[in-house]
Write an enzyme that holds these catalytic residues in place. Structure first.
Site, mmCIF file in Angstrom:
data_model
loop_
_atom_site.group_PDB
_atom_site.id
_atom_site.type_symbol
_atom_site.label_atom_id
_atom_site.label_comp_id
_atom_site.label_asym_id
_atom_site.label_seq_id
_atom_site.Cartn_x
_atom_site.Cartn_y
_atom_site.Cartn_z
ATOM 1 N N GLU A 42 45.070 38.077 36.242
ATOM 2 C CA GLU A 42 44.010 37.082 36.452
ATOM 3 C C GLU A 42 43.822 36.403 35.106
ATOM 4 O OE1 GLU A 42 40.170 38.588 37.936
ATOM 5 O OE2 GLU A 42 39.192 36.970 36.831
ATOM 6 N N ARG A 46 38.387 30.931 30.735
ATOM 7 C CA ARG A 46 37.439 31.031 29.627
ATOM 8 C C ARG A 46 38.060 30.496 28.352
ATOM 9 N NH1 ARG A 46 35.333 37.068 30.663
ATOM 10 N NH2 ARG A 46 35.816 36.641 32.828
ATOM 11 N N LYS A 130 35.655 39.897 45.008
ATOM 12 C CA LYS A 130 35.529 40.485 43.674
ATOM 13 C C LYS A 130 34.092 41.019 43.598
ATOM 14 C CE LYS A 130 35.486 39.126 38.793
ATOM 15 N NZ LYS A 130 36.423 38.767 37.729
HETATM 16 C C1 3PG Z 1 35.826 39.662 34.327
HETATM 17 O O1 3PG Z 1 35.712 38.478 34.116
HETATM 18 O O2 3PG Z 1 36.317 40.062 35.380
HETATM 19 C C2 3PG Z 1 35.278 40.614 33.335
HETATM 20 O O3 3PG Z 1 34.805 39.985 32.203
HETATM 21 C C3 3PG Z 1 36.173 41.707 32.965
HETATM 22 O O4 3PG Z 1 35.331 42.726 32.632
HETATM 23 P P1 3PG Z 1 35.716 43.806 31.551
HETATM 24 O O5 3PG Z 1 36.033 43.045 30.303
HETATM 25 O O6 3PG Z 1 34.494 44.674 31.424
HETATM 26 O O7 3PG Z 1 36.909 44.559 32.062
#
Ligand code: 3PG
Length: 214
Positions: A42, A46, A130
């Site tokens: 994924e 960002r 999700k």
């Molecule tokens: C996301 O966007 O899915 C999360 O920021 C990932 O979360 P994590 O960094 O706690 O794994």
């Protein structure tokens, strides 16, 4: 479940990636994930250059399932599709954006954590959501509570998942896959620690396998 959802479930873990140097890092990262038994990513919008990363990953590992994350607009959906993205992930539930993805016939995993989100997802005919941010929203206990009124959904929890709690999540039949950045942290990518990323992927796959068989 559609074919993309089935593949995500089969792989069991989805690395959530933010690349600041996509030209340099996307190709070796795609190889590292694939070698680790996690041929899925994924790639989040960002970071500027997400589309460059998606394209490079698809070209490097054509069998890999590459999707776009943190998608907030229809323009980003279009950009992701043009780059070769096979699925879209949004942090929240935006019914208009889901419908847009459905029109474009691309798999969509919207972030859902509340009964209202789930109800909207039900009306939109979705099957896999999700669950974000997972740990911060109540973790597995909340996921189980949500599946009482909404047993039709499988979820992909993301947010606070690590090697420590991956097995607990993966054990539960409501979990399609677990997402996270722990195997692709900024430090690992900045340090180009591809072998370490492959090792973390292998460990993750082994944990999921054991949890599902147990
Ligand atoms: C996301 O966007 O899915 C999360 O920021 C990932 O979360 P994590 O960094 O706690 O794994």
């Amino acid at each position: 479940m559609n074919e993309i959802e089935k593949r995500v479930q089969q792989i069991g873990v989805v690395p959530v990636i933010k690349l600041t140097h996509p030209e340099r890092d996307a190709a070796p990262l795609a190889k590292a994930l694939t070698e680790g038994g996690v041929p899925v990513a994924e790639v989040t919008f960002r970071a500027a250059g997400a589309a460059i990363a998606i394209k490079a990953m698809c070209e490097t590992c054509p069998d890999m399932l590459v999707g776009a994350g943190t998608v907030l607009t229809t323009a980003q959906v279009d950009e992701a599709i043009s780059a070769g993205s096979q699925f879209i992930v949004t942090p929240g539930m935006d019914a208009d954006l889901v419908r847009y993805c459905q029109q474009k016939q691309i798999a969509i995993f919207p972030g859902c954590t509340t009964p209202t989100d789930y109800h909207t997802a039900y009306k939109l005919g979705l099957e896999v959501l999700k669950f974000f941010p997972a740990e911060q929203s109540g973790g597995l206990a909340k996921i189980k509570a949500m599946s009482a009124p909404f047993p039709m959904f499988k979820v992909m929890p993301t947010g606070g998942i690590s090697l420590k709690n991956l097995g607990e999540y993966a054990k539960n039949s409501v979990i399609a896959a677990c997402g996270g950045s722990y195997m692709v942290t900024a430090e690992l990518i900045e340090g180009q620690q591809w072998d370490e990323i492959t090792a973390l992927c292998r460990q993750s796959v082994a944990i999921v396998k054991e949890a599902r068989n147990g």
